[in-house]
Scaffold this active site. Structure first.
Site, PDB file in Angstrom:
ATOM      1  N   ARG A 199      -9.297   1.428   9.150  1.00 50.62           N
ATOM      2  CA  ARG A 199      -8.847   0.065   9.423  1.00 50.62           C
ATOM      3  C   ARG A 199      -9.851  -0.706  10.271  1.00 50.62           C
ATOM      4  O   ARG A 199      -9.609  -1.863  10.619  1.00 50.62           O
ATOM      5  CB  ARG A 199      -7.549   0.154  10.201  1.00 50.62           C
ATOM      6  CG  ARG A 199      -6.436  -0.661   9.595  1.00 50.62           C
ATOM      7  CD  ARG A 199      -5.206  -0.074  10.174  1.00 50.62           C
ATOM      8  NE  ARG A 199      -4.076  -0.878  10.124  1.00 50.62           N
ATOM      9  CZ  ARG A 199      -2.956  -0.497   9.511  1.00 50.62           C
ATOM     10  NH1 ARG A 199      -2.899   0.631   8.866  1.00 50.62           N
ATOM     11  NH2 ARG A 199      -1.908  -1.256   9.567  1.00 50.62           N
TER      12      ARG A 199
ATOM     13  N   ARG B 233       0.007  -8.993  13.410  1.00 52.41           N
ATOM     14  CA  ARG B 233      -0.610  -7.968  12.544  1.00 52.41           C
ATOM     15  C   ARG B 233      -1.534  -8.618  11.518  1.00 52.41           C
ATOM     16  O   ARG B 233      -2.584  -8.077  11.182  1.00 52.41           O
ATOM     17  CB  ARG B 233       0.479  -7.139  11.849  1.00 52.41           C
ATOM     18  CG  ARG B 233       1.179  -6.179  12.815  1.00 52.41           C
ATOM     19  CD  ARG B 233       2.520  -5.699  12.289  1.00 52.41           C
ATOM     20  NE  ARG B 233       2.411  -4.892  11.095  1.00 52.41           N
ATOM     21  CZ  ARG B 233       3.421  -4.695  10.261  1.00 52.41           C
ATOM     22  NH1 ARG B 233       4.606  -5.252  10.471  1.00 52.41           N
ATOM     23  NH2 ARG B 233       3.251  -3.939   9.193  1.00 52.41           N
TER      24      ARG B 233
ATOM     25  N   LYS C 238       0.831  -1.213   0.000  1.00 52.69           N
ATOM     26  CA  LYS C 238       0.000   0.000   0.000  1.00 52.69           C
ATOM     27  C   LYS C 238       0.869   1.269   0.000  1.00 52.69           C
ATOM     28  O   LYS C 238       0.642   2.188  -0.778  1.00 52.69           O
ATOM     29  CB  LYS C 238      -0.918   0.026   1.237  1.00 52.69           C
ATOM     30  CG  LYS C 238      -1.819  -1.180   1.394  1.00 52.69           C
ATOM     31  CD  LYS C 238      -2.680  -1.098   2.629  1.00 52.69           C
ATOM     32  CE  LYS C 238      -1.925  -1.086   3.943  1.00 52.69           C
ATOM     33  NZ  LYS C 238      -1.161  -2.313   4.258  1.00 52.69           N
TER      34      LYS C 238
ATOM     35  N   ARG D 290      12.035  -5.878   4.121  1.00 58.21           N
ATOM     36  CA  ARG D 290      11.823  -4.422   4.039  1.00 58.21           C
ATOM     37  C   ARG D 290      12.873  -3.680   4.865  1.00 58.21           C
ATOM     38  O   ARG D 290      13.190  -4.065   5.972  1.00 58.21           O
ATOM     39  CB  ARG D 290      10.433  -4.050   4.563  1.00 58.21           C
ATOM     40  CG  ARG D 290      10.269  -2.542   4.665  1.00 58.21           C
ATOM     41  CD  ARG D 290       8.847  -2.097   4.751  1.00 58.21           C
ATOM     42  NE  ARG D 290       8.157  -2.612   5.905  1.00 58.21           N
ATOM     43  CZ  ARG D 290       6.857  -2.408   6.136  1.00 58.21           C
ATOM     44  NH1 ARG D 290       6.139  -1.697   5.287  1.00 58.21           N
ATOM     45  NH2 ARG D 290       6.281  -2.905   7.207  1.00 58.21           N
TER      46      ARG D 290
ATOM     47  N   ARG E 266      12.061  -2.199  10.530  1.00 57.88           N
ATOM     48  CA  ARG E 266      11.032  -1.767  11.479  1.00 57.88           C
ATOM     49  C   ARG E 266      10.857  -2.810  12.575  1.00 57.88           C
ATOM     50  O   ARG E 266      10.851  -3.997  12.301  1.00 57.88           O
ATOM     51  CB  ARG E 266       9.700  -1.571  10.736  1.00 57.88           C
ATOM     52  CG  ARG E 266       9.384  -0.126  10.441  1.00 57.88           C
ATOM     53  CD  ARG E 266       8.233   0.054   9.504  1.00 57.88           C
ATOM     54  NE  ARG E 266       6.977  -0.538   9.949  1.00 57.88           N
ATOM     55  CZ  ARG E 266       5.823  -0.411   9.286  1.00 57.88           C
ATOM     56  NH1 ARG E 266       5.771   0.290   8.167  1.00 57.88           N
ATOM     57  NH2 ARG E 266       4.717  -0.979   9.732  1.00 57.88           N
TER      58      ARG E 266
END
Ligand code: AP5
Length: 213
Positions: free
Chosen positions: A85, A168, A13, A124, A157
């Protein structure tokens, strides 16, 4: 134009929202980025949000809605990345937009399998200074582990650790996926196959926006 990006963590996203915003002169509003800034700056919101984010849980709706209410009315066209969300957040968004005679134009669901997501999140890397996002395999920086934009060493992260990613994903399934039906019933939902390359996903997105939004 008010565009909403919906999808599991790591489905791409943020990557697509940055590109689309630049291309179409829209404002990119990422609740995740806003919250990370608040945590970094030690603001009252950041202090409250930190523990939820570290556990991979959602920050309470009232904090998120107040944060969006502060920025949304001042903006024209926007890409909302990571908001709403929950159904409560979506209803609050409807109310905010209605007050300004606006409505959501299109909602894009970034559809992706859990294995693809785990691979993307484990690779990432982010720039702690300017927020640029890379992937060790799919979108590497030009110089190993240094940001292309500002040469700052890249970080992973905290919430990309495998156990937090699994949490998550569970939170997404339980609390966010009901939004799929919420927007489908309103005839606003478009599904994007997010497992293709960054370029292919972007091309699909642009086609869908020009044909259907
Ligand atoms: P947030 O930052 O919004 O995290 P998220 O939704 O879990 O999304 P991510 O940023 O992890 O992934 P993404 O889909 O943007 O993927 P990306 O483009 O980076 O939220 C973090 C936390 O804040 C939440 O857990 C919650 O606590 C809180 N929060 C935020 N908003 C909230 C709200 N509204 N309510 C309550 N709490 C909230 O891509 C991932 C990687 O894959 C990158 O390395 C990228 O380079 C790579 N990649 C992207 N696309 C492709 C592709 N097509 N092919 C190959 N690699 C790709």
């Amino acid at each position: 134009m008010i565009i909403v990006f919906l999808g599991p963590p790591g489905s791409g996203k943020g990557t697509q929202a940055k590109r689309l915003a630049q291309d179409m002169k829209l404002v990119h509003i990422s609740t995740g980025d806003m919250l990370r800034d608040a945590v970094r700056n030690g603001t009252p919101l950041g202090l409250k949000a930190k523990e939820y984010m570290e556990r991979g849980e959602l920050v309470p709706d009232e904090l998120i809605v107040a944060m969006i209410e502060e920025v949304l009315p001042q903006k024209g066209g926007v890409v909302l990345d990571g908001f709403p969300r929950t159904v409560a957040q979506a209803q609050a968004l409807e109310g905010m937009l209605k007050n300004n005679d606006k409505d959501v134009s299109c909602v894009f669901l970034f559809d992706s399998d859990d294995e693809v997501i785990v691979e993307r999140l484990s690779g990432r890397r982010s720039c702690p200074n300017c927020g640029a996002v890379y992937h060790v395999k799919y979108s590497p920086p030009k110089v190993d582990n240094l940001c292309d934009v500002c040469s700052t060493p890249l970080i992973q992260r905290e919430d990309d650790r495998e156990e937090v990613v699994r949490k998550r994903l569970e939170v997404y399934r339980n609390q966010t996926s009901p939004l799929v039906d919420f927007y489908r019933e309103k005839n606003k939902l478009k599904v994007i196959n997010a497992e293709r390359s960054i370029e292919e996903v972007y091309a699909d997105l642009k086609t869908a926006i020009s044909n259907e939004c």
